[in-house]
Design a protein around this motif. Structure first.
Motif, short mmCIF file in Angstrom:
data_model
loop_
_atom_site.label_atom_id
_atom_site.label_comp_id
_atom_site.label_asym_id
_atom_site.label_seq_id
_atom_site.Cartn_x
_atom_site.Cartn_y
_atom_site.Cartn_z
N ASN A 222 0.86 -1.18 0.00
CA ASN A 222 0.00 0.00 0.00
C ASN A 222 0.90 1.24 0.00
OD1 ASN A 222 0.48 -1.08 2.90
ND2 ASN A 222 0.10 1.10 3.22
N PRO A 223 0.39 2.42 -0.36
CA PRO A 223 1.25 3.61 -0.24
C PRO A 223 1.81 3.72 1.18
CG PRO A 223 -0.76 4.16 -1.41
CD PRO A 223 -0.95 2.76 -0.87
N ILE A 224 3.10 3.89 1.29
CA ILE A 224 3.74 4.01 2.60
C ILE A 224 4.23 5.44 2.80
CG2 ILE A 224 4.32 1.57 2.91
CD1 ILE A 224 7.10 2.12 1.79
N HIS A 225 3.48 6.38 2.23
CA HIS A 225 3.81 7.80 2.33
C HIS A 225 3.68 8.30 3.77
CE1 HIS A 225 3.46 7.48 -1.93
NE2 HIS A 225 2.16 7.61 -2.00
N ALA A 226 4.37 9.40 4.04
CA ALA A 226 4.32 10.03 5.36
C ALA A 226 2.90 10.51 5.66
CB ALA A 226 5.30 11.20 5.43
N ALA A 235 -5.42 7.83 9.09
CA ALA A 235 -4.64 6.66 8.69
C ALA A 235 -4.71 6.30 7.22
CB ALA A 235 -5.08 5.45 9.53
N SER A 236 -5.51 7.00 6.42
CA SER A 236 -5.63 6.59 5.02
C SER A 236 -4.31 6.75 4.28
CB SER A 236 -6.70 7.42 4.30
OG SER A 236 -6.64 7.15 2.90
N PRO A 237 -3.79 5.66 3.71
CA PRO A 237 -2.53 5.78 2.97
C PRO A 237 -2.69 6.58 1.68
CG PRO A 237 -3.45 3.57 2.76
CD PRO A 237 -4.31 4.28 3.75
N TYR A 238 -3.95 6.82 1.28
CA TYR A 238 -4.20 7.58 0.06
C TYR A 238 -4.52 9.05 0.33
CZ TYR A 238 -4.03 3.14 -2.35
OH TYR A 238 -3.60 1.93 -2.86
N SER A 239 -4.37 9.49 1.58
CA SER A 239 -4.54 10.91 1.94
C SER A 239 -3.32 11.34 2.76
CB SER A 239 -5.82 11.13 2.73
OG SER A 239 -6.96 10.79 1.97
N PRO A 240 -2.13 11.28 2.16
CA PRO A 240 -0.91 11.49 2.94
C PRO A 240 -0.58 12.96 3.17
CG PRO A 240 -0.35 11.02 0.67
CD PRO A 240 -1.84 10.90 0.76
N SER A 241 0.43 13.16 3.98
CA SER A 241 0.98 14.50 4.20
C SER A 241 2.08 14.78 3.17
CB SER A 241 1.56 14.62 5.61
OG SER A 241 2.16 15.88 5.81
N SER A 242 2.91 13.77 2.92
CA SER A 242 3.96 13.92 1.91
C SER A 242 4.17 12.60 1.20
CB SER A 242 5.28 14.36 2.55
OG SER A 242 6.32 14.34 1.58
N ARG A 243 4.16 12.65 -0.13
CA ARG A 243 4.40 11.43 -0.91
C ARG A 243 5.88 11.22 -1.17
NH1 ARG A 243 0.50 12.69 -5.80
NH2 ARG A 243 1.21 14.78 -5.25
N ARG A 244 6.71 12.17 -0.76
CA ARG A 244 8.16 12.01 -0.95
C ARG A 244 8.81 11.27 0.20
NH1 ARG A 244 11.83 16.83 -2.62
NH2 ARG A 244 13.23 15.04 -2.50
N TRP A 245 8.14 11.19 1.35
CA TRP A 245 8.76 10.60 2.53
C TRP A 245 7.90 9.48 3.07
CZ3 TRP A 245 13.55 11.89 2.38
CH2 TRP A 245 13.90 13.10 1.77
N LEU A 246 8.39 8.80 4.09
CA LEU A 246 7.80 7.54 4.53
C LEU A 246 7.01 7.67 5.83
CD1 LEU A 246 10.85 5.20 3.79
CD2 LEU A 246 8.81 5.54 2.39
N ASN A 247 6.10 6.73 6.03
CA ASN A 247 5.31 6.66 7.24
C ASN A 247 6.14 6.00 8.33
OD1 ASN A 247 3.38 6.39 9.20
ND2 ASN A 247 1.85 5.44 7.89
N LEU A 415 2.10 4.77 -5.67
CA LEU A 415 2.11 6.23 -5.60
C LEU A 415 0.68 6.75 -5.58
CD1 LEU A 415 3.50 9.00 -5.68
CD2 LEU A 415 3.64 8.78 -8.16
N ALA A 416 0.26 7.35 -4.46
CA ALA A 416 -1.10 7.87 -4.33
C ALA A 416 -1.31 9.04 -5.29
CB ALA A 416 -1.36 8.31 -2.89
N VAL A 417 -2.57 9.29 -5.63
CA VAL A 417 -2.90 10.30 -6.64
C VAL A 417 -2.78 11.72 -6.10
CG1 VAL A 417 -5.39 10.38 -6.18
CG2 VAL A 417 -4.54 10.82 -8.49
N GLY A 418 -2.79 11.88 -4.77
CA GLY A 418 -2.72 13.24 -4.23
C GLY A 418 -2.39 13.24 -2.75
N VAL A 419 -2.50 14.43 -2.16
CA VAL A 419 -2.25 14.62 -0.73
C VAL A 419 -3.46 15.33 -0.12
CG1 VAL A 419 0.27 14.69 -0.83
CG2 VAL A 419 -1.03 16.80 -1.22
N SER A 420 -3.61 15.19 1.19
CA SER A 420 -4.74 15.83 1.86
C SER A 420 -4.51 17.33 1.98
CB SER A 420 -4.95 15.22 3.25
OG SER A 420 -3.98 15.70 4.16
#
Length: 730
Positions: A222-226, A235-247, A415-420
């Motif tokens: 699953n997306p492991i974005h920050a 907790a949604s992996p598809y509503s991250p804070s940053s897609r460049r960094w990790l959770n 790679l998620a489609v966007g950020v929250s």
């Protein structure tokens, strides 16, 4: 609004007013919905004169650049092209064009705009602008090159990044020798007898060892974005804070440097209350994110303190951290600043869920108040950077293990489609995003009333003005420590469904177009450089010709068995799937196999109020019954079931024979890649996510039903996986 002005606005902003929906029916975007979208884009639609002026200013911003900030072209032995846009007064003016290649070589040419091919003329605010196309017979290798255009005898100077693409994504030579299979997992859902209530990077390593032994070539994550350490329940992996960094919640504390020598940490972990909390979190059937984060953060702070106290004795570790910090640059520093500031503010007031509602002085990362906070809390910022360093290390070790164990691709990232809206990405680059709209989807089989994902879309022109750098950095970050990358909602490279915040529902939006050829060119270049296979999630409403274009660029289609139906309603045989594809039976948005067969998703949808009325629900039940019969017929037709197995779905529950037969049926398909879910090996019924819900269902929390140590010892699962390997290698 004046019809001519509206048409100009629609055309300039790339808004599509007519489209075919998921069922092939033509749809028209109403004028009120068009105006709402233009308003979200910043146009004062209630004042025509002001609207005209805003449009004029944006047109001038484009035409007064001389050359575009970025140009993406395919590698060509004949050379490359340069478009020059000049006011009429400069059309006969001498310029000097300087090329600096990625390798550092330079070349100069004199350039007179009118010597090129005249391709467009516009008149804006009483002034004429002309566009000329110049062919430069100087072949370039694929890569990132720099152009400088200088007006002779003046200080006028503009720059362009010239990106030359190989035009085709990476495909391993081994693909021509045999087909591959793997499993998609939700990392947080992995149970083990050693984790702290959530699957972690060490559990991932254990899974790699097991699946590699069975012949698997990859593990999809699953997306492991920050996400948000201060607000772990988001907790949604598809509503991250940053897609460049990790959770960082996926860190295994026990695998951090110096764990056994860290006396303070060992004493902390021996406390009965801590031990009890770890056991309690581990025993939960649903991930308790706040509880897990409350366990991990204090322990990780003791890990960081050990690192600070032992830097001199650990020169290699200290040097690696310093190098990581330098390479991470502003993006890493900004993430750490956001996380530290968020935690500080949230402790003061739990209403501070994200930067949009923080006190005014903290909403700009460059403000004096934010910079003062950073100076006063430097150690806290360094702590969050250290956590990203540890996460990258543990992820890298997992990929290295996968390669060493013989997996061709290893980790297959998402790679998620966007950020929250509350994300650090938007906090740090607000002009790139349209905060008055959200990405979503028009009505389709996954969301009968449309979907609103709550993710502000990137503005196409701003992305272009920033030289596509945010997109390039996203690809590089997510191709790290991976052999394949899934692009969630790959249609976003062409168009996104924008839903204005003022819209009554998700269906009251429109498609906004993006520069697909440029984005595909960059994707191909980064894929080749990182040697990462690209899978495009091309589900939902797909315009004609787009799958063919993606195929041309070497992107693998994403084929879900349940959606691959023939005109007569039957299921297309996997033997007829395209080679350049990944096939799967189900996804994180769909029910498990047993859930599908027993209609658990329809029962749950009824409980959650997802259907318009009883009539729609009954229609879905009837359709499901017919679909099940077609599946059963197909399995019998392909010889995947015993001859004496029932041939009617009436009163037929799904058993292991039917479950495994479906997986073997897909494994024998023509597609290059096969991806299956562990939930179906464990014969689970509950879904991990219900599209169209937020608080109605505990999405992204359901764990697997058995710990790794248990199900990896099951002979029937091992036998299934070995059969999958045999079928893939036929």
């Amino acid at each position: 609004m004046d019809a001519v002005l509206l048409a100009e606005l629609i055309a300039f902003n790339g808004i599509e007013t007519t489209f075919n929906d998921a069922w092939g029916q033509p749809c028209q975007v109403s004028e009120p919905d068009q105006l709402a979208l233009l308003s979200a884009m910043g146009y004062p639609v209630q004042d025509e004169a002001a609207c005209r002026q805003e449009l004029l200013q944006r047109q001038l911003d484009y035409w007064q650049q001389l050359i575009a900030p970025v140009s993406v072209q395919q590698q060509d032995e004949l050379g490359w092209q340069l478009e020059v846009m000049v006011p009429l007064a400069l059309a006969n003016t001498d310029f000097t064009l300087t090329l600096t290649t990625e390798q550092g070589a330079t070349q100069q040419w004199p350039l007179l705009p009118v010597d090129g091919e005249l391709t467009q003329v516009v008149v804006l605010d009483g002034e004429e602008y002309q566009q000329y196309l110049h062919h430069i017979a100087y072949p370039l290798t694929a890569g990132y090159h720099q152009l400088e255009l200088r007006c002779s005898g003046t200080d006028l100077l503009v720059n362009q990044q010239l990106i030359i693409s190989p035009g085709h994504c990476y495909q391993p030579a081994e693909f021509s020798q045999r087909k591959q299979w793997g499993s998609a997992i939700q990392l947080y859902a992995l149970r083990s007898e050693r984790n702290w209530g959530i699957g972690d990077f060490s559990d991932l390593q254990a899974l790699i060892r097991y699946l590699a032994k069975q012949g698997a070539d990859f593990i999809g994550l699953n997306p492991i974005h920050a996400l948000y350490p201060a607000l772990a329940d988001n907790a949604s992996p598809y509503s991250p804070s940053s897609r460049r960094w990790l959770n960082i919640i996926y860190l295994d504390v026990t695998a951090t440097p110096g764990f056994n020598d860290n006396a303070a940490l060992q004493a902390h972990l021996k406390q009965p209350a801590v031990q009890q909390a770890i056991v309690a979190a581990r025993q939960q059937d649903w991930v308790d994110y706040p509880a897990v984060m409350a366990l991990k953060l204090p322990a990780l702070k003791l890990c960081y303190q050990w690192f600070i106290d032992n830097k001199a004795a650990q020169p290699e570790l200290a040097a690696a951290f310093d190098a990581f910090k330098a390479a991470g640059g502003n993006s890493l520093a900004q993430l750490a600043l956001y996380d530290a500031l968020h935690a500080w503010l949230y402790q003061q007031d739990s209403q501070y869920w994200g930067w949009p509602n923080w006190p005014e002085q903290y909403r700009d990362p460059d403000s004096d108040a934010v910079q003062q906070f950073a100076a006063e809390h430097a150690a806290e910022l360094d702590f969050y950077i250290y956590l990203q360093f540890l996460a990258q290390q543990q992820l890298s070790e997992a990929q290295q293990l996968a390669t060493a164990q013989g997996m061709l691709l290893g980790l297959y990232r998402d790679l998620a489609v966007g950020v929250s809206e509350a994300s650090t990405e938007i906090w740090g680059n607000p002009e790139l995003y349209c905060r008055d709209a959200s990405v979503g989807a028009p009505p389709d089989p996954l969301g009968p009333t449309g979907q609103n994902w709550g993710l502000p879309p990137m503005k196409p022109f701003q992305l272009y003005q920033q030289g596509y750098q945010p997109f390039i950095e996203l690809l590089r970050a997510n191709m790290q420590h991976a052999g394949a990358l899934r692009i969630d909602h790959v249609m976003a490279l062409l168009r996104l469904w924008w839903v204005p915040k003022t819209a009554a529902n998700a269906g009251s939006g429109a498609y906004v177009y993006y520069p697909i050829m440029d984005l595909l060119g960059i994707l191909a270049l980064e894929s080749q450089r990182q040697q990462v296979v690209v899978i495009g999630e091309d589900l939902g409403t797909v315009p004609e010709g787009i799958r063919e274009l993606l195929q041309q660029f070497g992107i693998y289609s994403y084929r879900v068995f349940f959606f691959e139906t023939a005109p007569d309603g039957g299921y297309i045989s996997p033997a007829h799937y395209p080679l350049q594809a990944m096939a799967t039976l189900s996804t994180h948005d769909l029910p498990t196999l047993i859930g599908f067969w027993h209609c658990e998703d329809l029962k749950l949808g009824q409980q959650l109020g997802l259907y318009r009325d009883e009539g729609q629900l009954q229609q879905l039940y009837q359709q499901r019954h017919a679909n099940k019969q077609r599946i059963l017929d197909s399995l019998h037709g392909h010889g995947r079931l015993p001859a004496d197995y029932p041939r009617s779905v009436d009163q037929l529950a799904m058993d292991r024979t039917l479950n495994f037969a479906m997986q073997q049926h897909l494994a024998a398909g023509a597609q290059q890649l096969l991806c299956l879910q562990i939930e179906d090996w464990l014969e689970m019924t509950q879904p991990v996510n219900v599209p169209g819900t937020s608080n109605e269902y505990p999405n992204w929390r359901r764990k697997l039903s058995q710990p790794l140590e248990q199900w990896t010892q099951e002979p029937h699962i091992a036998a299934l996986l070995q059969q999958l390997t045999a079928l893939r290698r036929q």
